[in-house]
Write an enzyme that holds these catalytic residues in place. Sequence first.
Site, PDB file in Angstrom:
ATOM      1  N   ASP A  82       4.504   0.823  -7.236  1.00  0.00           N
ATOM      2  CA  ASP A  82       4.115   2.819  -6.287  1.00  0.00           C
ATOM      3  C   ASP A  82       4.537   1.605  -4.170  1.00  0.00           C
ATOM      4  O   ASP A  82       4.676   0.665  -3.999  1.00  0.00           O
ATOM      5  CB  ASP A  82       2.178   1.896  -5.910  1.00  0.00           C
ATOM      6  CG  ASP A  82       1.668   2.866  -5.424  1.00  0.00           C
ATOM      7  OD1 ASP A  82       1.996   4.101  -5.269  1.00  0.00           O
ATOM      8  OD2 ASP A  82       0.491   2.100  -4.979  1.00  0.00           O
ATOM      9  N   HIS A  83       5.014   3.352  -4.186  1.00  0.00           N
ATOM     10  CA  HIS A  83       5.332   3.348  -2.893  1.00  0.00           C
ATOM     11  C   HIS A  83       6.540   2.417  -2.341  1.00  0.00           C
ATOM     12  O   HIS A  83       6.343   1.886  -1.535  1.00  0.00           O
ATOM     13  CB  HIS A  83       4.121   3.199  -1.571  1.00  0.00           C
ATOM     14  CG  HIS A  83       3.139   4.647  -1.473  1.00  0.00           C
ATOM     15  ND1 HIS A  83       4.012   5.406  -0.869  1.00  0.00           N
ATOM     16  CD2 HIS A  83       2.166   4.571  -2.295  1.00  0.00           C
ATOM     17  CE1 HIS A  83       2.223   6.496  -1.284  1.00  0.00           C
ATOM     18  NE2 HIS A  83       2.104   5.766  -1.816  1.00  0.00           N
ATOM     19  N   ASP A 104       9.497   5.945  -2.464  1.00  0.00           N
ATOM     20  CA  ASP A 104       8.967   6.983  -1.371  1.00  0.00           C
ATOM     21  C   ASP A 104       9.629   7.333   0.100  1.00  0.00           C
ATOM     22  O   ASP A 104       9.950   6.399   1.112  1.00  0.00           O
ATOM     23  CB  ASP A 104       7.022   6.117  -0.916  1.00  0.00           C
ATOM     24  CG  ASP A 104       6.475   6.834   0.231  1.00  0.00           C
ATOM     25  OD1 ASP A 104       6.938   7.791   0.746  1.00  0.00           O
ATOM     26  OD2 ASP A 104       5.476   5.746   0.561  1.00  0.00           O
ATOM     27  N   GLY A 185      -6.708   5.860   1.800  1.00  0.00           N
ATOM     28  CA  GLY A 185      -7.796   5.338   2.777  1.00  0.00           C
ATOM     29  C   GLY A 185      -8.702   5.999   2.309  1.00  0.00           C
ATOM     30  O   GLY A 185      -9.147   6.493   1.183  1.00  0.00           O
ATOM     31  N   GLY A 214      -6.598   9.683  -4.172  1.00  0.00           N
ATOM     32  CA  GLY A 214      -7.692  10.077  -5.263  1.00  0.00           C
ATOM     33  C   GLY A 214      -8.472   9.421  -4.555  1.00  0.00           C
ATOM     34  O   GLY A 214      -9.969   8.979  -5.937  1.00  0.00           O
ATOM     35  N   ASN A 234      -3.916   8.457  -8.572  1.00  0.00           N
ATOM     36  CA  ASN A 234      -3.809   7.036  -7.642  1.00  0.00           C
ATOM     37  C   ASN A 234      -5.170   6.767  -7.053  1.00  0.00           C
ATOM     38  O   ASN A 234      -5.688   7.444  -5.960  1.00  0.00           O
ATOM     39  CB  ASN A 234      -2.519   6.675  -6.315  1.00  0.00           C
ATOM     40  CG  ASN A 234      -0.999   6.462  -7.243  1.00  0.00           C
ATOM     41  OD1 ASN A 234      -1.351   7.077  -8.616  1.00  0.00           O
ATOM     42  ND2 ASN A 234      -0.517   6.340  -6.190  1.00  0.00           N
TER      43      ASN A 234
HETATM   44 ZN   LIG Z   1      -0.361   6.105  -1.735  1.00  0.00          ZN
END
Ligand SMILES: [Zn+2]
Length: 295
Positions: A82-83, A104, A185, A214, A234
């Site tokens: 992720d990211h 990303d 966050g 999310g 996510n």
């Molecule tokens: Zn993210």
Amino acid sequence: MPIVNTKEVLQYAKENKYALGAFNVASIEAIRGIIAAAEEANSPVIMEFAESHLGFVPLDIIGPVMVREAEKATVPVVVHFDHGKDVDLIAQALELGFSSVMIDGADLPYDENVELTKKVVGLAHSYGATVEAELGTMGNPETSGETNDELIHSEAIYTDPKVAADFVEKTNVDLLAVSFGTAHGLYIAKPKLDYKRLDEIAKSVSVPLVMHGGSGLSEEEYKKSIYYGVTKINYYSDLAHKVAVKAREKLNEAAQKNIDTYSHDISLWTIDIVKEDVMDKMQVFGSTGQAERGM
Ligand SMILES: [Zn+2]
């Protein structure tokens, strides 16, 4: 069961209007909780590790455990990075057996985001892995210095549907993270989701769309977002926060009863708390009972 990539599980989900939760792990307990939830709910699942969590656990420690547990699972599991911002780390994840990676480049100028994403798509596809890219930025109050509230209400960061179509065509990316009002966050102010924009993006590209940030949305907001085209959600901050809050409750309870507690007690609680919340999200996202569709 062999690990699957996002294409194998998300296309059917997209056509049938449900979404898969993508749950971040930063510990073995989280991995075990997520796999246990997916097996009990008979749901496919995306288990991911974020580059920004390298300070919690190194990739070469957690990555092989994620891959091994995914292979042992009785339901389809995507192992996702992720990211990713560092291409060398993305390459390392692919070498470890991750079936999906995110590049990303959302903070970069558009043309540079296109070039970087194309490069990662070429690399990941040679491993049979899928690629997620991001357009428009959801922001992160931890790193940007802006408050969550400011990020949510800043129009400039939203994804433009026309640009999304151009981006997908130029990069050949497999799934796209879009910005329509969510932020990373825990929310300070209530987010305002732009469903019209989401609907327009979904109609202008053929790939599944991803919602970041999310955590903490209402059941209705999740369901409406899925209806308008979100297929991967996510979900991390809320889950990680719940584990800490519930573990604290249990520690306080034990202290009141004068019961000694140990670090392994916290480990076992963590697995249960993660499992319960992940199963709850699978129900809301509609992936419960869909494991066979991911094969
Ligand atoms: Zn993210």
